[in-house]
Design an enzyme around this catalytic site. Structure first.
Site, PDB file in Angstrom:
ATOM      1  N   LYS A 115       0.821  -1.210   0.000  1.00 34.74           N
ATOM      2  CA  LYS A 115       0.000   0.000   0.000  1.00 34.74           C
ATOM      3  C   LYS A 115       0.856   1.262   0.000  1.00 34.74           C
ATOM      4  O   LYS A 115       0.513   2.266  -0.626  1.00 34.74           O
ATOM      5  CB  LYS A 115      -0.949  -0.022   1.188  1.00 34.74           C
ATOM      6  CG  LYS A 115      -2.042  -1.085   1.085  1.00 34.74           C
ATOM      7  CD  LYS A 115      -2.964  -1.054   2.290  1.00 34.74           C
ATOM      8  CE  LYS A 115      -4.114  -2.053   2.123  1.00 34.74           C
ATOM      9  NZ  LYS A 115      -3.639  -3.439   2.049  1.00 34.74           N
ATOM     10  N   GLU A 199      -3.442   6.420   8.787  1.00 34.22           N
ATOM     11  CA  GLU A 199      -4.095   7.430   7.977  1.00 34.22           C
ATOM     12  C   GLU A 199      -5.370   7.900   8.660  1.00 34.22           C
ATOM     13  O   GLU A 199      -5.896   7.244   9.569  1.00 34.22           O
ATOM     14  CB  GLU A 199      -4.410   6.906   6.573  1.00 34.22           C
ATOM     15  CG  GLU A 199      -5.396   5.771   6.525  1.00 34.22           C
ATOM     16  CD  GLU A 199      -5.609   5.233   5.106  1.00 34.22           C
ATOM     17  OE1 GLU A 199      -4.677   5.363   4.285  1.00 34.22           O
ATOM     18  OE2 GLU A 199      -6.690   4.695   4.835  1.00 34.22           O
ATOM     19  N   HIS A 234     -15.036  -6.294   6.538  1.00 36.59           N
ATOM     20  CA  HIS A 234     -14.243  -5.581   5.542  1.00 36.59           C
ATOM     21  C   HIS A 234     -14.145  -6.347   4.221  1.00 36.59           C
ATOM     22  O   HIS A 234     -13.271  -6.068   3.401  1.00 36.59           O
ATOM     23  CB  HIS A 234     -12.832  -5.279   6.064  1.00 36.59           C
ATOM     24  CG  HIS A 234     -12.811  -4.455   7.308  1.00 36.59           C
ATOM     25  ND1 HIS A 234     -13.151  -3.120   7.328  1.00 36.59           N
ATOM     26  CD2 HIS A 234     -12.511  -4.787   8.588  1.00 36.59           C
ATOM     27  CE1 HIS A 234     -13.048  -2.657   8.568  1.00 36.59           C
ATOM     28  NE2 HIS A 234     -12.664  -3.642   9.347  1.00 36.59           N
ATOM     29  N   ARG A 291      -5.370  -7.879 -10.566  1.00 40.43           N
ATOM     30  CA  ARG A 291      -5.947  -9.147 -11.039  1.00 40.43           C
ATOM     31  C   ARG A 291      -7.391  -8.899 -11.452  1.00 40.43           C
ATOM     32  O   ARG A 291      -7.917  -7.795 -11.299  1.00 40.43           O
ATOM     33  CB  ARG A 291      -5.922 -10.188  -9.913  1.00 40.43           C
ATOM     34  CG  ARG A 291      -6.596  -9.692  -8.645  1.00 40.43           C
ATOM     35  CD  ARG A 291      -6.678 -10.725  -7.552  1.00 40.43           C
ATOM     36  NE  ARG A 291      -7.027 -10.163  -6.268  1.00 40.43           N
ATOM     37  CZ  ARG A 291      -8.235  -9.806  -5.881  1.00 40.43           C
ATOM     38  NH1 ARG A 291      -9.254  -9.945  -6.710  1.00 40.43           N
ATOM     39  NH2 ARG A 291      -8.456  -9.313  -4.672  1.00 40.43           N
TER      40      ARG A 291
END
Length: 480
Positions: A115, A199, A234, A291
């Site tokens: 990330k 974040e 999630h 993908r």
């Protein structure tokens, strides 16, 4: 490209093989001992057992998969999704052995697999990103300093992975240390890497993603957006395309941002750029999945394309046969992931035998399926049985058709997410389009599902009673 090996199982293996056969390409299936009698094994032109049931001894054995491809003289390997699909070392090994990897180059997989590396790659492209730290850390004191700068609530996320693992929302400063330690521990366990980044937590977020496709001739297209905000733990359960909240202007802005993300890592093939959108419709780059996605059918349906065919054409070195201006949104599509999970027991996997398994059918209904009646649900893999997709001219019609399709989908022997899907399709927050990623937490409990079932049972009983009463009124002629 005359023969491809599909390094996967279940519905995605069949999905890829179906398009390959349409293109005149022969197919090779690989399977574990647990999947010896699975439909994807019979569907392929050739099939090879590559190991015992555990995925670490079969579907994750890249060396055996490559060896099989070479023995059977395959030209390419399609990884599907999951397993080795985002493994840069596997993609590199495929290429080194003279085979084509149907997917992006190893460099792109590596960059977007981290990330933080992904954020660094796209930073110069002026793409909005959530405020936070631009390096991976494991130090609690530094995490506290960053959190104080950007303000609570914050989100701790594992740098090396996804799927909700190593992810923690921290509302208060006094909870940071404990949540940081848990996130690091979970990240180490899941990915072997405890580094995390911090974040700002976006409240009331929507999960919007853009499907992209790039060739080796410098062309990159986007195929509009998917709304993926209905999630549990999630992970997505319901997806739709297009989103109910995007304006044409916002759609174009996000589409162009997604194209820039792909260009930032010299992307080739099918990929998905994921964004978070706040309540004010500001969007922020989240990550890129290198993908084909589980939810790709809703995009190909509304865009009128076969994304697997485009993948294979790009892998053969062909230029994309479309231009961005050729693509138009056609109607609305909704997808429900049908998992063998119990929505009344925190969506835990439901193991058993499919004593009865009948799929819905009809105009506007598509089922990408990997199981059949009489099969056992293996405990070794993701418990998804199929993907149920509906398509109609309007969102309202697509939702209504999904409710009908769910009602006609018969499963006996295991619990599934079908009742949860029915709950979502009938909930005002979903039908109005006024929902976010907190839908499950805000609106769903097992009690609400039980209450809905009871209401439906009462209604069915009343309808049956009315039909009986009407039948009794009819004149009954004596037999002669």
């Amino acid at each position: 490209m005359k023969k491809i090996l599909v390094a996967n199982r279940g519905e995605i293996a069949i999905r890829v093989m179906r398009t390959a056969k349409k293109m005149g390409i022969r197919t090779v299936a690989v399977f574990s001992e647990a999947d010896r009698h699975a439909p994807h094994v019979r569907y392929a032109d050739e099939a090879v057992c590559i190991g015992p049931a555990p995925s670490a001894e079969s579907y994750l054995r890249g060396d055996k998969i490559i060896e099989t491809a070479l023995e059977l003289k395959a030209d390419a390997i399609h990884p599907g999704y999951g397993f080795l699909s985002e493994n840069a070392d596997f993609a590199q090994a495929v290429g080194k052995n003279g085979l084509v990897f149907v997917g992006p180059k190893p460099h792109a997989i590596r960059v977007m697999g981290s990330k933080l590396a992904a954020k660094e790659a796209v930073a110069k492209y002026d793409i909005p990103m959530v405020p936070g730290i631009d390096e991976a850390i494991t130090d609690v004191a530094k995490a506290l300093s960053v959190a104080q700068q950007i303000g609570f609530p914050i989100l701790i996320k594992a740098s090396a992975g996804g799927g909700g693992k190593g992810m923690r929302v921290v509302e208060r400063e006094e909870d940071l240390e404990a949540q940081m330690e848990r996130a690091i521990s979970e990240a180490v366990s899941a990915f072997g890497d405890g580094s995390v980044f911090i974040e700002k937590y976006v409240s009331s977020p929507r999960h919007i993603e853009i499907q992209v496709m790039a060739d080796t001739h410098g062309n990159t297209l986007h195929f509009f957006e998917r709304e993926c905000s209905i999630q549990r733990r999630h992970q997505k359960v319901v997806e739709e395309a297009p989103s109910a909240v995007l304006t044409p202007t916002l759609r174009e802005a996000m589409g162009q941002a997604a194209i820039k993300v792909a260009q930032a890592c010299d992307y080739v093939g099918a990929g998905t750029v994921e964004f978070l959108m706040d309540a004010q419709h500001n969007f922020y780059f989240l990550e890129m999945n290198t993908r084909l996605q589980v939810e790709h059918p809703v995009s190909e349906i509304i865009a009128g394309v076969d994304l697997v065919e485009l993948q294979l054409r790009v892998a053969r070195g062909e230029a994309l046969p479309l231009k961005q201006q050729d693509l138009k949104i056609m109607g609305h599509a909704v997808e429900l992931r049908v998992y063998a999970e119990d929505p009344l027991n925190d969506f835990l996997p439901s193991v058993g035998t499919l004593e009865r398994y009948r799929l819905p059918s009809g105009p506007g209904i598509r089922v990408d399926n990997g199981f059949e009646e009489g099969m056992d649900i293996p405990i070794y893999y993701d418990p998804m049985l199929s993907k149920l997709i509906t398509h109609a001219p309007t969102r309202e019609a697509a939702i209504a058709l999904m409710s009908e399709a769910i009602a006609n989908y018969e499963v006996v022997g295991v619990e599934t997410t079908l009742p949860f899907g029915a709950f979502v399709m009938q909930h005002e927050a979903f039908t109005s389009g006024n929902f976010d990623t907190h839908f499950v937490n805000d609106h769903y409990t097992p009690k609400t599902l039980l209450a809905q079932r009871e209401k439906e049972a009462q209604l069915a009983a009343k309808v049956a009673l009315w039909h009986y009463a009407e039948d009794q009124k009819k004149l009954r002629l004596p037999k002669t």
